[in-house]
Structures are given as C-alpha cells and as structure tokens.
Design a protein around this motif. Sequence first.
Motif: not given
Length: 280
Positions: A67-77
């Motif tokens: 979840l930590a990787e997803l929350e900071v990736d600008p390409e993730i909606p």
Amino acid sequence: MKLLRPESVEEAAAALGNGSVALAGGTELVPLLRDRLVEAETLVELGGVLPRGIQDGGTRIGAGATLAELEVDPEIPQALREACSLAASPQLRSMGTIGGNLLQATRCWYWRLRFPCFLHGGDACTAREGVHSEHAIFGNELCASAHPSDPAAALLTLGARLRTDRRELELAELYRLPTEDDRSLTTLEPGELILELELEQPDASTYLKAMDRARWAFPLVGVAAARFGDEVRFAIAGVAPIPWRLGSPADLDRATPLAGTAYKLDLARTLVRRAQSAVG
Ligand SMILES: Cc1cc2nc3c(=O)[nH]c(=O)nc-3n(C[C@H](O)[C@H](O)[C@H](O)COP(=O)(O)OP(=O)(O)OC[C@H]3O[C@@H](n4cnc5c(N)ncnc54)[C@H](O)[C@@H]3O)c2cc1C
Ligand code: SF4
C-alpha cells in the motif's frame, strides 16, 4: 510451524493446501494465526514469487505491491492512492500488500472473539441483536459485518480485474455475500493465488473516508468515485460484508440499516455528494 520460501508461483501453488497457508506481508494473517482464527502447519511465503511492479501507466499492479508503494506512485489513479494512504498506519502500509488487503477478514468483534455466529457456521448473526455500531447497512440479512478494505472500494470504481494463477475475473466477482450453504465472503478457491490487478485510468477519481478518529482507523464509511467521460461510478467500503458498488447515488435509498448503523447512511449520503462534486 514451518516456513516455506518457494522460488516460483508454481512451486508456491503446489505447496498450498493440506494445512499450509499463503503469507504475503503477514499484517493480517499473523494476528489471525495468533488468535487461532486460522490454523496452519506451514506458511508459504509469497514475497519472492508475487509480481510487485506498477506498470503500463499505473494500470497494471503486481499483487505483491505494498500500500505504501501505491500511495506515492503518481501514475496510480487518485482514488486508489488516497484509499491506500488513508488505510492502517505507515508501518502496516509498508508491509501490507494490495493482494492481502483485498483478502482481509472481517473486523466484526464477535467473529474475532470466535462467537459461534453465522459466519463461523452458527445459526444466526450475533451482531444484529448485539452491539453493531460499526456494522453494515447493505446486504446485512445473514451477516451484518462491514468489509474493511479501503482500496477494494477504489478498485471497484476503476473497473479492476484480477489475474490469478488459475483465471481472470472482475474484482466484483471475487466477493460474494454468504448464504446458508456457503458462508465464505470470497470466491477464491483453496490455494488460488492473486498475481496481478489491471484497472482503467479514469478522467478523475477520489476516495473519501469517515473514521472514528483522524488516522489509523478502519472505514466507518469510505466512498470512492471515478469519472470516465460522463459516467461516474461509486463504490463504498465499510457498509456491507463485501465492498459495495452503487449503481447511482439513488441506490442509497435501498439501504437496510440496523438500529445502531443508521448514522452510516447519513455519512454515506454526505460523502457520495462530496465525492461526486470532487470528480466533476
Ligand atoms: C491494525 C490494522 C489496521 C488496519 N487498517 C486498515 C484500514 O484502515 N483500511 C484497510 O483497507 N486495511 C486496513 N488494514 C488491513 C491491512 O491493509 C492488511 O492487513 C494488509 O493490506 C494485508 O496485506 P498482507 O500482505 O499483510 O496480507 P497477509 O496478512 O500476508 O495475508 C492476508 C490474507 O490474504 C492471503 N493472501 C495474501 N496475499 C495473497 C495472494 N497474492 N493470493 C492469495 N492469497 C493471498 C493470505 O493467505 C491471508 O489469508 C489494517 C490492518 C491492521 C492490522
Ligand atoms: S456480523 Fe457476521 S461476523 Fe459478525 S456476528 Fe454477525 S455473522 Fe458473525
């Protein structure tokens, strides 16, 4: 207890079953083992075999991504980023994977305390007549638990599809309401592994969450909204035994709140209105 560290998905799949259980970040499984809600002789660690990359402009996500990787990736909606960043605590988010998050068990206190309730195979839902202030307002006839995953609601609005080691399915098909004959809340087969998620990139999206404190709490109500052109999709966390899709805001009129959960309908109405205005 044995810990296996397989080197391929095939090896992991072959090791599952017969008293062995898949382990990703362990943030959910380890407490369940400790409380003897899950019994296992062998843990099969998925860390070395699950895809965990984020690819194709944020629309393909390995089930081992945290979840930590997803929350900071600008390409993730944005809806998914916000849902991840509002979930749990920083420590839990840096261990917890998105695959494990979708499969987390209910937080219903009766279930966690091993009351012989409907979901544990008993005759009736203890919470319906008992203390149920954090429970469901939809789909709550047999089990009134409230699904705790924030990211699942976001992913439902993003049209997420799952690839497992056996099949492809829509995220909505992963979940089911329990019945007299089958008390499970997911359709995952024993030993089946979630490998990857695919989602659509919306024009705009958001996730709004009401909690009983500002941080590190499960959703009382979490509303995801995603706009694709003129179409706006909604899904809600914390209101049904499974992540709940709303066809439209008017579907809130179909809620069946219990005496102690009527306030959740007010929360849902407010958050849906705010989410709708946020995505335009
Ligand atoms: C105190 C606390 C607060 C929390 N708050 C929130 C919150 O506010 N919002 C929220 O959304 N979540 C919350 N969570 C849940 C947290 O996000 C999950 O525990 C975490 O994401 C689970 O991921 P994991 O990798 O640790 O799963 P694990 O604990 O390793 O596994 C969980 C389950 O999924 C199975 N599994 C894991 N990966 C796979 C796979 N790829 N294929 C098949 N089966 C698999 C395991 O066998 C197990 O049954 C909270 C958890 C805790 C402990
Ligand atoms: S809400 Fe579900 S898990 Fe909780 S007591 Fe009722 S049947 Fe059991």
